[in-house]
Design a protein around this motif. Structure first.
Motif, short mmCIF file in Angstrom:
data_model
loop_
_atom_site.label_atom_id
_atom_site.label_comp_id
_atom_site.label_asym_id
_atom_site.label_seq_id
_atom_site.Cartn_x
_atom_site.Cartn_y
_atom_site.Cartn_z
N VAL A 281 -14.62 0.71 -18.25
CA VAL A 281 -13.88 2.00 -18.27
C VAL A 281 -13.08 2.44 -17.30
N LYS A 282 -13.30 3.19 -16.70
CA LYS A 282 -13.11 4.27 -16.03
C LYS A 282 -12.17 2.76 -14.63
N VAL A 283 -12.38 1.89 -14.35
CA VAL A 283 -11.42 0.70 -13.72
C VAL A 283 -10.96 0.40 -14.03
N LEU A 284 -10.32 1.10 -15.59
CA LEU A 284 -9.00 0.57 -15.83
C LEU A 284 -8.11 1.82 -16.77
N GLU A 285 -8.96 2.85 -16.15
CA GLU A 285 -8.51 4.10 -16.52
C GLU A 285 -7.13 4.45 -14.58
N SER A 286 -8.15 4.00 -14.02
CA SER A 286 -7.52 4.28 -12.67
C SER A 286 -5.77 3.53 -12.61
N GLN A 287 -5.45 2.74 -13.01
CA GLN A 287 -4.32 2.23 -13.04
C GLN A 287 -3.43 3.58 -13.80
N LEU A 288 -3.70 3.80 -14.40
CA LEU A 288 -3.12 5.57 -14.19
C LEU A 288 -2.87 6.50 -14.04
N LEU A 289 -3.52 6.89 -12.35
CA LEU A 289 -3.35 7.46 -11.84
C LEU A 289 -2.60 6.81 -10.39
N PRO A 290 -2.57 7.92 -9.74
CA PRO A 290 -1.61 7.69 -8.19
C PRO A 290 -2.32 6.32 -6.92
N GLN A 291 -1.64 5.95 -6.52
CA GLN A 291 -2.29 4.94 -5.48
C GLN A 291 -1.91 5.05 -4.53
N LEU A 292 -2.28 5.54 -3.27
CA LEU A 292 -1.47 5.74 -1.95
C LEU A 292 -2.53 4.25 -0.76
N GLY A 293 -1.62 3.67 -0.03
CA GLY A 293 -1.81 3.06 0.90
C GLY A 293 -1.27 2.95 1.98
N VAL A 294 -2.47 3.26 3.43
CA VAL A 294 -1.02 2.65 4.48
C VAL A 294 -0.59 1.31 5.12
N THR A 295 0.04 0.83 5.45
CA THR A 295 1.02 -0.22 6.05
C THR A 295 1.23 -0.41 7.24
N GLY A 296 0.42 -1.04 8.23
CA GLY A 296 0.97 -0.68 9.68
C GLY A 296 1.38 -2.60 10.22
N SER A 297 2.12 -2.49 10.55
CA SER A 297 2.91 -3.89 11.79
C SER A 297 3.03 -3.54 12.51
N VAL A 298 3.19 -4.83 13.55
CA VAL A 298 3.27 -5.09 14.96
C VAL A 298 4.19 -6.63 14.89
N SER A 299 5.50 -6.78 15.10
CA SER A 299 6.02 -7.63 15.27
C SER A 299 6.85 -8.11 16.69
N ARG A 300 6.96 -8.99 16.86
CA ARG A 300 7.87 -9.32 18.52
C ARG A 300 8.47 -11.14 17.97
N THR A 301 9.82 -10.78 18.57
CA THR A 301 10.79 -11.66 17.96
C THR A 301 11.95 -11.73 19.53
N TYR A 302 11.60 -13.94 19.81
CA TYR A 302 12.81 -14.37 20.55
C TYR A 302 13.25 -14.86 20.12
#
Length: 473
Positions: A281-302
């Motif tokens: 029940v609590k797992v399903l209720e968590s879908q109604l709460l805000p979700q915060l995440g961080v994404t980091g990326s590094v790219s190199r192109t030639y």
């Protein structure tokens, strides 16, 4: 299988009782298979029990799967291609150049990207998923314990069935020998005119019935041997007598019910299942709460714009998702999960009543078996005296051959009943021990390496990777 002893004459009439009594008292024999030894084999190698253990190991993996929600996910990507372009120079009036002249350029753009995603806040989804998985593991352990009890009980029952059926077959075989001897004597007496043809026919009919009973007992023994192999894992050879396990039982039925309601694995498994449903029940209720995440990326192109160019970029982005309305799906799922919690609680109540009934019924069966043993022993003694008296009276013409045959059949029936009652007492004691949740190799003191359900769990709980199972597969 226990060896068969043959006897003739009056000694055969006593043999069945001795074999039946042997079911309840120990025999010497260095090579005899004991009941505990057979249960140890079943505990180690029974396929049904090993199947349940494998199922629990699979359930263990639910915990590291849930814990993965705390950990970052890392993905790498690469791309490569060819880009060809054509440039047509415009006409330049000042120089008089251009106008139709072309230049071709071919580049080979390629690049690498590394991205890391890390959840910061998931509304409690990961935490409750871990708790749900741990509750499922606890429920699985209790289900395994329940399966162990079932296999041990089935093993004890199979063992005692082989012993009892062997004793009954010996009784029937010796009964046939006695009837053959009696038919011979009746024919001799008929030849000298002491009895009639009717007496001979009655003896012949009794012998035919004895052969039929012997065949039925032999068939029953074969069935019991097949069941023994199915549960224990090999054929019975020489089985030592079994012993009841009443010393491990509470003093009365009320105490037994109390122990069962607090320790029976079916009840405990149900309670852990309630916990798992509540966390769902609590797992399903968590879908109604805000979700915060961080994404980091590094790219190199030639070669992205011109030959031999190189560019590198890096970024860190925090993203907050706030659910506003998802069509009512999650709300319905939460309500459904709450109903499932109520269903799980009701199932625990049903299981409690089933356990209570099983304890009372198995206790009553044990008491009945004890009383049946006492009654059967008295019946055997009385029928032995009665048969001896009928035989003496038949010698002086006061009893017929039919009277002797009836007395002999009555004695045989009482001896078979005694064997069955002795078997029932031992099996019933195991049934009571199982119904209160205490039937285990630890309680019985069976010398076997106990399966440690926690070992696999601890091996996989905090694993961050790896495709091999702890046993190397």
């Amino acid at each position: 299988m226990a060896g068969t002893i043959r006897a003739t004459g009056s000694h055969a009439l006593r043999l069945g009782l001795l074999l039946g009594a042997a079911l309840a008292f120990p025999l010497s024999g260095a090579h005899a298979e004991t009941l505990y030894g057979a249960l140890g084999k079943a505990y180690t190698a029974n396929p049904t029990l090993n199947l349940q253990r494998a199922s629990l190991r699979a359930t263990d993996e639910g915990v590291p799967q849930a814990l993965s929600g705390y950990r970052p996910t890392v993905t790498g990507s690469a791309n490569a291609g060819v880009r060809s372009s054509n440039y047509q120079f415009p006409y330049q009036p000042s120089t008089g150049q251009g106008g139709g002249e072309e230049a071709w350029s071919t580049l080979y753009p390629r690049g690498l990207t590394l991205q890391i995603n890390q959840n910061i806040f998931t509304g409690g989804r990961t935490m409750n998923s871990v708790r749900q998985a741990e509750a499922s593991v606890q429920s699985g352990r209790e289900q395994l314990r329940f399966q162990e009890q079932s296999i041990l009980y089935d093993g004890a029952q199979a063992y005692m069935n082989v012993l009892a059926d062997t004793a009954v077959l010996s009784l029937q075989r010796n009964n046939v020998e006695v009837l053959e001897e009696q038919l011979r004597q009746t024919r001799d007496r008929f030849n000298v005119g002491e009895v009639t043809r009717t007496d001979v026919a009655q003896s012949e009919a009794a012998l035919a019935t004895g052969h039929a009973q012997e065949a039925a007992a032999a068939a029953q023994l074969k069935t019991s041997i097949a069941t023994y192999r199915q549960i224990i894992g090999d054929d019975p050879r020489q089985l030592a007598p079994g012993q009841p396990v009443e010393k491990f039982l509470p003093g009365n039925v009320d105490s037994a019910v109390k122990v069962a309601l607090g320790a029976h694995p079916a009840i405990l498994a149900g309670l852990h299942n309630v916990d798992a449903q509540e966390f769902q029940v609590k797992v399903l209720e968590s879908q109604l709460l805000p979700q915060l995440g961080v994404t980091g990326s590094v790219s190199r192109t030639y070669d992205s714009n011109y030959r031999r160019d190189l560019s590198t970029s890096a970024s860190i982005v925090a993203q907050l998702n706030v659910p506003i309305y998802e069509g009512g799906l999650v709300y319905s799922q939460v309500r459904q999960a709450k109903e499932q919690v109520g269903q799980a609680r009701m199932q625990v109540d049903v299981t409690r009543e089933q356990v209570r009934q099983q304890v009372i019924a198995s206790w009553a069966a044990l008491d009945a078996a004890k009383q049946q043993i006492a009654a059967s022993q008295s019946a055997v003694q009385a029928n032995e005296i009665a048969l001896a008296g009928v035989r003496e009276e038949a010698k002086v013409g006061q009893r017929t051959t039919l009277d002797v045959l009836n007395a002999q059949q009555t004695l045989l029936s009482s001896r078979v009943q005694l064997v069955r009652a002795q078997r029932d007492r031992i099996v019933a004691s195991y049934n009571v021990l199982g119904s209160i949740g205490r039937l285990s190799v630890t309680t019985l003191g069976v010398r076997v390496t106990k399966y440690n359900a926690k070992k696999h769990y601890e091996q996989v709980r905090d694993k961050w990777g790896g495709l091999q199972t702890p046993d190397g597969r």
